[in-house]
Motif scaffolding. Structure first.
Motif, mmCIF file in Angstrom:
data_model
loop_
_atom_site.group_PDB
_atom_site.id
_atom_site.type_symbol
_atom_site.label_atom_id
_atom_site.label_comp_id
_atom_site.label_asym_id
_atom_site.label_seq_id
_atom_site.Cartn_x
_atom_site.Cartn_y
_atom_site.Cartn_z
ATOM 1 N N PRO A 131 -3.789 6.058 6.815
ATOM 2 C CA PRO A 131 -3.515 7.267 6.250
ATOM 3 C C PRO A 131 -4.623 7.555 5.234
ATOM 4 O O PRO A 131 -4.532 8.513 4.703
ATOM 5 N N ILE A 169 -0.894 0.389 8.002
ATOM 6 C CA ILE A 169 -0.091 0.975 6.945
ATOM 7 C C ILE A 169 0.350 0.050 5.976
ATOM 8 O O ILE A 169 0.793 -1.017 6.254
ATOM 9 N N THR A 192 9.755 5.891 4.705
ATOM 10 C CA THR A 192 8.822 6.959 4.554
ATOM 11 C C THR A 192 7.625 6.482 5.222
ATOM 12 O O THR A 192 6.799 7.496 5.900
ATOM 13 N N ALA A 193 7.311 5.175 5.454
ATOM 14 C CA ALA A 193 6.263 4.569 6.099
ATOM 15 C C ALA A 193 5.911 5.359 7.667
ATOM 16 O O ALA A 193 5.100 5.597 8.174
ATOM 17 N N ILE A 243 5.156 8.932 7.815
ATOM 18 C CA ILE A 243 4.016 8.952 7.673
ATOM 19 C C ILE A 243 3.385 8.918 8.954
ATOM 20 O O ILE A 243 2.085 9.474 9.463
#
Length: 436
Positions: free
Chosen positions: A10, A121, A129-130, A133
């Motif tokens: 990300p 990640i 929340t990972a 994403i």
């Protein structure tokens, strides 16, 4: 048939390079031939790839290169078992305006080659929340396929379990989870990683990374997620003309930022390259017909460069009759003076009037499109050159005739025009390719 995979994330700083090196070395240790590439304008990571695989790595760049050039470069992976393309920044991060074949984003390369993306990640400071994403990255662009995820810097077994459950609920495969492990951290400085050739223990570090990743990641599952890849014939190669038949190339810890594909293109066109070290007080080969000073870290070695009379005198004598060109750090050394981080002013070669300061730091970063107002080695006036600029030095004076009109990727004119004086030219951008 090779298996192709893109390693992305990300954002920057998540561990893409470490995972790429570890996977490459772990598979090499199993007897597989591994070929790496770097997506985007990074001139440091390919040397790490070569250290991990024993095979030269090159950059592929959708903003500066057309599809034929990219196909030509990745064609070197035809005889490999596994081909890994390491991304830059975040998966979809590029510039706002499209370049030759894309915006420079890693996702362009993944879609163009049809290779799935392995996401790294870092769930530090988060849990479920990972997964949001990762799911967002999976669904953002239809042509980009997600292979799965490797978690990095996981805080505890409980933390890992929370993130794994959320990713499984989102239908995203988790190939492994890496606890924090300081022993495989790659040292950094202001322009990125400390260069591979400057690290005597780089082989041991990569071996430890491979051991650690093999212990925590399902290497077989990752390999199965890669796409079988049949390289397409390339209609053309890189559009780069060598600056001369015999090139004297500065090469040491202060002058090493040149894209590997550039050197390969020069040699493929029949040019000979002889290297010399300004830090060792060596002068360029007097039999060469052009001298090229790449970028690097002259600001860390300014005092030594200033004191090396044989280098300075030899370069000046060379420039009396033959072309000399400098990129970024090389451009700075061709100038009158360089002020280091401590505010100490060091005299440089004085072949150009440029004066720069590393004490007055401001980041200059981005793609550059230059229209040459005058010739430079290998390129005629009017040529349109695509490159990339990344430095922290500030221009104090740039009094010579501008070499080019330079725009950023949005089309805005920038002040770093480059300079020319007599046989000497210089630019702050690193050349990637010439527009066809």
């Amino acid at each position: 048939m090779p298996a192709g995979l893109v390693i992305s994330a990300p954002a920057s700083g998540v561990g893409k390079t470490t995972l790429t090196l570890a996977l490459a070395r772990a598979w090499r240790n199993r007897g597989l031939n591994v070929q790496c590439f770097k997506s985007g304008p990074d001139y440091i990571d390919p040397a790490f790839h070569a250290a991990a695989t024993g095979r030269a790595s090159v950059n592929v760049d959708s903003w500066a290169m057309d599809r034929g050039a990219i196909a030509h470069l990745v064609g070197r992976g035809t005889d490999a078992d596994v081909v890994l393309a390491e991304g830059s920044m975040g998966l979809f991060d590029g510039v706002a305006a499209r370049g030759v074949s894309g915006t420079g984003a890693t996702a362009d390369i993944a879609e163009m080659l049809g290779w799935p993306v392995l996401l790294v990640i870092d769930p530090s400071g988060q849990a479920q929340t990972a997964a949001a994403i990762a799911a967002g990255l999976r669904d953002y662009r239809a042509g980009v396929q997600l292979a799965g995820v490797v978690l990095n810097r996981v805080a505890s077994p409980r933390h890992e379990d929370l993130v794994r459950r959320a990713l499984n609920d989102a239908g995203i495969a988790v190939f492994g989870a890496l606890p924090r492990h300081a022993e495989i951290s790659l040292p950094k400085r202001h322009l990125g990683l400390v260069q591979a050739e400057e690290q005597a223990e780089i082989g041991k570090l990569i071996d430890e990374a491979a051991r650690f990743v093999a212990e925590h990641v399902d290497l077989d599952a990752v390999l199965r997620s890669a796409a079988s890849w049949s390289p397409q014939p390339a209609a053309n190669g890189i559009n780069v003309t060598p600056p001369g038949q015999r090139i004297a190339l500065a090469r040491d810890a202060a002058f090493s930022f040149i894209y590997p594909h550039m050197l390969e293109a020069w040699r493929a066109a029949g040019a000979e390259i002889s290297t010399f070290s300004p830090l060792a007080d060596e002068a360029p080969d007097a039999s060469a017909d052009v001298c090229w000073l790449p970028g690097g870290y002259p600001e860390l070695h300014a005092g030594k460069i200033a004191a090396n009379a044989r280098f300075r005198d030899g370069l000046r004598a060379f420039a009396d009759k033959r072309p000399v060109h400098g990129e970024c750090g090389g451009y700075m050394v061709l100038g009158t003076a360089l002020t280091d981080a401590d505010g100490v002013r060091h005299e440089m070669t004085g072949l150009l009037g440029l004066e720069t300061s590393f004490a007055k730091r401001r980041m200059h970063l981005g793609y550059r499109l230059a229209a040459l107002a005058a010739p430079m080695p290998g390129h005629q006036a009017g040529a349109r050159l695509r490159g990339h600029e990344f430095h922290y030095s500030t221009i104090i004076a740039q009094p010579d005739t501008p070499l080019a009109v330079v725009h950023d990727a949005t089309g805005a004119v920038i002040a770093e025009t480059g300079s020319r004086r007599g046989h000497v030219t210089g630019t702050f951008f690193h050349l990637i390719a010439e527009d066809r």
